[in-house]
Design a protein around this motif. Structure first.
Motif, mmCIF file in Angstrom:
data_model
loop_
_atom_site.group_PDB
_atom_site.id
_atom_site.type_symbol
_atom_site.label_atom_id
_atom_site.label_comp_id
_atom_site.label_asym_id
_atom_site.label_seq_id
_atom_site.Cartn_x
_atom_site.Cartn_y
_atom_site.Cartn_z
ATOM 1 N N CYS A 21 77.643 29.980 -44.688
ATOM 2 C CA CYS A 21 76.866 30.906 -45.531
ATOM 3 C C CYS A 21 77.745 31.879 -46.324
ATOM 4 O O CYS A 21 78.745 32.393 -45.818
ATOM 5 C CB CYS A 21 75.887 31.703 -44.662
ATOM 6 S SG CYS A 21 74.831 32.774 -45.659
ATOM 7 N N TYR A 22 77.301 32.144 -47.560
ATOM 8 C CA TYR A 22 77.966 33.139 -48.419
ATOM 9 C C TYR A 22 78.091 34.489 -47.703
ATOM 10 O O TYR A 22 78.952 35.294 -48.044
ATOM 11 C CB TYR A 22 77.128 33.400 -49.678
ATOM 12 C CG TYR A 22 76.976 32.262 -50.637
ATOM 13 C CD1 TYR A 22 78.079 31.664 -51.231
ATOM 14 C CD2 TYR A 22 75.703 31.793 -50.994
ATOM 15 C CE1 TYR A 22 77.924 30.636 -52.150
ATOM 16 C CE2 TYR A 22 75.544 30.770 -51.915
ATOM 17 C CZ TYR A 22 76.662 30.195 -52.489
ATOM 18 O OH TYR A 22 76.504 29.181 -53.395
ATOM 19 N N PHE A 23 77.178 34.751 -46.771
ATOM 20 C CA PHE A 23 77.178 36.031 -46.046
ATOM 21 C C PHE A 23 78.133 36.020 -44.849
ATOM 22 O O PHE A 23 78.183 36.998 -44.100
ATOM 23 C CB PHE A 23 75.765 36.371 -45.554
ATOM 24 C CG PHE A 23 74.883 36.957 -46.624
ATOM 25 C CD1 PHE A 23 74.437 36.178 -47.681
ATOM 26 C CD2 PHE A 23 74.504 38.294 -46.582
ATOM 27 C CE1 PHE A 23 73.621 36.714 -48.675
ATOM 28 C CE2 PHE A 23 73.691 38.848 -47.562
ATOM 29 C CZ PHE A 23 73.250 38.051 -48.611
ATOM 30 N N ALA A 71 66.389 36.072 -52.862
ATOM 31 C CA ALA A 71 67.101 35.348 -51.809
ATOM 32 C C ALA A 71 67.560 36.356 -50.756
ATOM 33 O O ALA A 71 66.899 37.354 -50.496
ATOM 34 C CB ALA A 71 68.271 34.574 -52.427
ATOM 35 N N GLY A 72 68.651 36.121 -50.147
ATOM 36 C CA GLY A 72 69.137 37.034 -49.114
ATOM 37 C C GLY A 72 70.481 36.529 -48.660
ATOM 38 O O GLY A 72 71.213 35.944 -49.461
ATOM 39 N N GLY A 73 70.599 36.647 -47.355
ATOM 40 C CA GLY A 73 69.742 36.750 -46.192
ATOM 41 C C GLY A 73 68.422 35.984 -46.333
ATOM 42 O O GLY A 73 68.260 35.184 -47.212
ATOM 43 N N PRO A 75 64.675 36.382 -47.124
ATOM 44 C CA PRO A 75 63.713 37.371 -47.641
ATOM 45 C C PRO A 75 62.391 37.384 -46.883
ATOM 46 O O PRO A 75 61.766 38.437 -46.761
ATOM 47 C CB PRO A 75 63.503 36.922 -49.096
ATOM 48 C CG PRO A 75 63.937 35.498 -49.152
ATOM 49 C CD PRO A 75 65.001 35.333 -48.115
ATOM 50 N N CYS A 98 63.543 32.129 -52.427
ATOM 51 C CA CYS A 98 64.492 31.168 -51.847
ATOM 52 C C CYS A 98 64.524 31.424 -50.339
ATOM 53 O O CYS A 98 64.923 32.515 -49.904
ATOM 54 C CB CYS A 98 65.890 31.382 -52.427
ATOM 55 S SG CYS A 98 65.893 31.388 -54.234
ATOM 56 N N ARG A 137 73.179 24.491 -39.901
ATOM 57 C CA ARG A 137 72.215 25.564 -40.175
ATOM 58 C C ARG A 137 71.502 25.933 -38.864
ATOM 59 O O ARG A 137 70.278 25.792 -38.753
ATOM 60 C CB ARG A 137 71.181 25.117 -41.233
ATOM 61 C CG ARG A 137 71.786 24.740 -42.580
ATOM 62 C CD ARG A 137 70.728 24.376 -43.616
ATOM 63 N NE ARG A 137 69.823 25.458 -43.923
ATOM 64 C CZ ARG A 137 70.066 26.448 -44.789
ATOM 65 N NH1 ARG A 137 71.193 26.464 -45.468
ATOM 66 N NH2 ARG A 137 69.190 27.400 -44.993
ATOM 67 N N VAL A 175 72.730 21.913 -49.420
ATOM 68 C CA VAL A 175 74.154 22.181 -49.602
ATOM 69 C C VAL A 175 74.899 20.884 -49.298
ATOM 70 O O VAL A 175 74.768 20.320 -48.212
ATOM 71 C CB VAL A 175 74.625 23.303 -48.654
ATOM 72 C CG1 VAL A 175 76.142 23.471 -48.735
ATOM 73 C CG2 VAL A 175 73.926 24.610 -49.005
ATOM 74 N N GLN A 202 73.270 21.006 -54.071
ATOM 75 C CA GLN A 202 74.288 21.914 -54.631
ATOM 76 C C GLN A 202 75.574 21.841 -53.804
ATOM 77 O O GLN A 202 75.533 21.798 -52.581
ATOM 78 C CB GLN A 202 73.763 23.346 -54.722
ATOM 79 C CG GLN A 202 73.181 23.899 -53.454
ATOM 80 C CD GLN A 202 72.811 25.372 -53.588
ATOM 81 O OE1 GLN A 202 72.872 25.938 -54.669
ATOM 82 N NE2 GLN A 202 72.448 25.977 -52.492
ATOM 83 N N LEU A 206 83.219 27.254 -50.955
ATOM 84 C CA LEU A 206 84.012 27.887 -49.889
ATOM 85 C C LEU A 206 85.365 28.285 -50.458
ATOM 86 O O LEU A 206 85.981 27.497 -51.198
ATOM 87 C CB LEU A 206 84.249 26.899 -48.732
ATOM 88 C CG LEU A 206 83.040 26.456 -47.907
ATOM 89 C CD1 LEU A 206 83.444 25.339 -46.954
ATOM 90 C CD2 LEU A 206 82.447 27.626 -47.135
ATOM 91 N N ASN A 327 76.233 26.390 -59.080
ATOM 92 C CA ASN A 327 74.931 26.617 -58.448
ATOM 93 C C ASN A 327 74.005 27.495 -59.286
ATOM 94 O O ASN A 327 72.825 27.641 -58.968
ATOM 95 C CB ASN A 327 75.138 27.193 -57.040
ATOM 96 C CG ASN A 327 75.868 26.200 -56.159
ATOM 97 O OD1 ASN A 327 75.771 24.990 -56.388
ATOM 98 N ND2 ASN A 327 76.616 26.674 -55.186
#
Ligand SMILES: C[S@@+](CC[C@H](N)C(=O)[O-])C[C@H]1O[C@@H](n2cnc3c(N)ncnc32)[C@H](O)[C@@H]1O
Ligand code: SF4
Length: 345
Positions: A21-23, A71-73, A75, A98, A137, A175, A202, A206, A327
């Motif tokens: 994850c981007y987070f 999106a988030g996280g 939402p 999303c 995930r 992904v 998508q 990374l 993306n």
């Protein structure tokens, strides 16, 4: 003119812990808290309050913002999200949510999305193989996963059918890594089978120093298979919308030549990225965020969308093309999804 799209990472917390994850992951951030400008974390130390977010959402009437991707996280695990959606819709803004799809198992969530006339719901599902999906995930509660995502999509589609409505349009986002290349076409086939409206494979984004780069990232070694899988997908003429035909080429360009020039990029002109702490960036590209000078840093806190996103003239060329940017193309092409008649590719 209303021509601005916002990708808005509304809140940081999440019920899943996707490993790419981007987070980032909570575990790593407990040891090494993030401090860099623009760096995201599910630990959410600086998320704006619901009041600040709502106040900003209410300023969007009469602004240039046409469409918001929330999106988030995650939402849909944050109850005030429905008030934010209501404020955006009252301001005449199109809303696409999303989500990881798990909250769609709650009838109250599905009912609210329909009642608020949400325009689109993009659900993340990486594979037709439940084990693969749930390995990358995983749910923080150790229980939810692939099956609950499918159940959630089915619940939303059934409620939409019961309402005899065309909206929200529903799609699957996956992904793609070097370990699930067949899902480039397999997930869109599944989307068609479920009765979804769109599908977007998508590429994983990374940084080269990310712990999973060697295991997951796409490189020039994968171009032949990427090309073959995308050819199969676009040749199948599925009854779901796909990204524009130029998209597969952009994906391969991004993984072979990770940086390059984008002529007249939409980032900072008709696309902006808003983070949970309220910071506003030209786009989510980590290269572009890192290159943003302090005087161009802005926030939605106490701001008015009419000033923040005032028309700026022509799009500029950007020399920071990367896999992060790829993306964004499906987001910027979303009018085709929202105007698509049922059953047409
Ligand atoms: C950050 S999530 C937020 C919304 C929601 N929690 C979800 O998973 O759909 C938005 C999208 O980014 C994707 N994503 C997350 N990390 C990614 C990465 N490193 N590379 C590419 N896509 C990524 C997710 O799978 C999802 O489709
Ligand atoms: S569900 Fe979305 S926000 Fe949550 S960890 Fe996965 S990709 Fe990140």
């Amino acid at each position: 003119m209303r021509n601005v799209t916002l990708l808005w990472g509304l809140r940081s917390p999440c019920n899943l812990g996707c490993r790419y994850c981007y987070f980032g992951t909570i575990e790593e951030h407990r040891i090494l808290p993030v401090t860099a400008a623009g760096a995201l974390s599910h630990l959410s130390r600086d998320d704006l309050s619901a009041e600040q977010i709502l106040a900003f959402a209410r300023t969007m009437a009469g602004s240039s913002v046409r469409r918001v991707f929330l999106a988030g996280g995650e939402p849909l695990i944050w109850p005030p999200v429905m008030n934010v959606i209501a404020a955006l819709k009252s301001a005449g803004v199109q809303v696409v949510v999303c989500t990881n799809g798990i909250p769609l198992n709650r009838p109250d969530v599905v009912a609210a999305l329909l009642e608020l006339n949400v325009d689109g719901v993009s659900v993340s599902l990486d594979s037709t193989d439940p084990d693969y999906n749930d390995t990358w995930r995983p749910a923080r509660n150790g229980r939810d996963g692939w099956q609950q995502v499918i159940d959630g999509v089915r619940a939303l589609l059934a409620a939409r059918a019961a309402d005899a409505s065309e909206f929200p349009k529903v799609g699957l986002y996956s992904v793609i890594t070097r370990r699930n290349l067949p899902d480039i076409s397999a997930v869109p086939f599944l989307a068609a089978e479920l009765g979804c409206d769109y599908a977007v494979p998508q590429p994983v984004a990374l940084a080269t120093d990310h712990a999973l780069y060697g295991e997951l990232a796409l490189t020039d070694e994968h171009v032949a298979e990427l090309t073959e899988r995308f050819t199969t997908l676009y040749g199948a003429r599925l009854p779901v919308r796909l990204p524009p035909v130029s998209y597969p080429e952009r994906v391969t360009a991004a993984v072979t030549a990770p940086t390059g020039l984008v002529k007249r990029c939409f980032g900072g002109t008709t696309l902006f990225f808003v983070e949970p702490d309220g910071s506003v960036w030209d786009c989510p590209s980590s290269l572009r965020i890192a290159a943003t000078p302090p005087e161009r840093r802005r926030s939605i806190a106490d701001a008015d969308a009419k000033q923040l996103f005032a028309p700026t003239g022509c799009a500029a060329d950007c020399a920071l093309f990367s896999v992060d940017c790829v993306n964004m193309w499906p987001l910027m092409d979303f009018t085709r999804v929202l105007t698509r008649a049922r059953g047409r590719s």
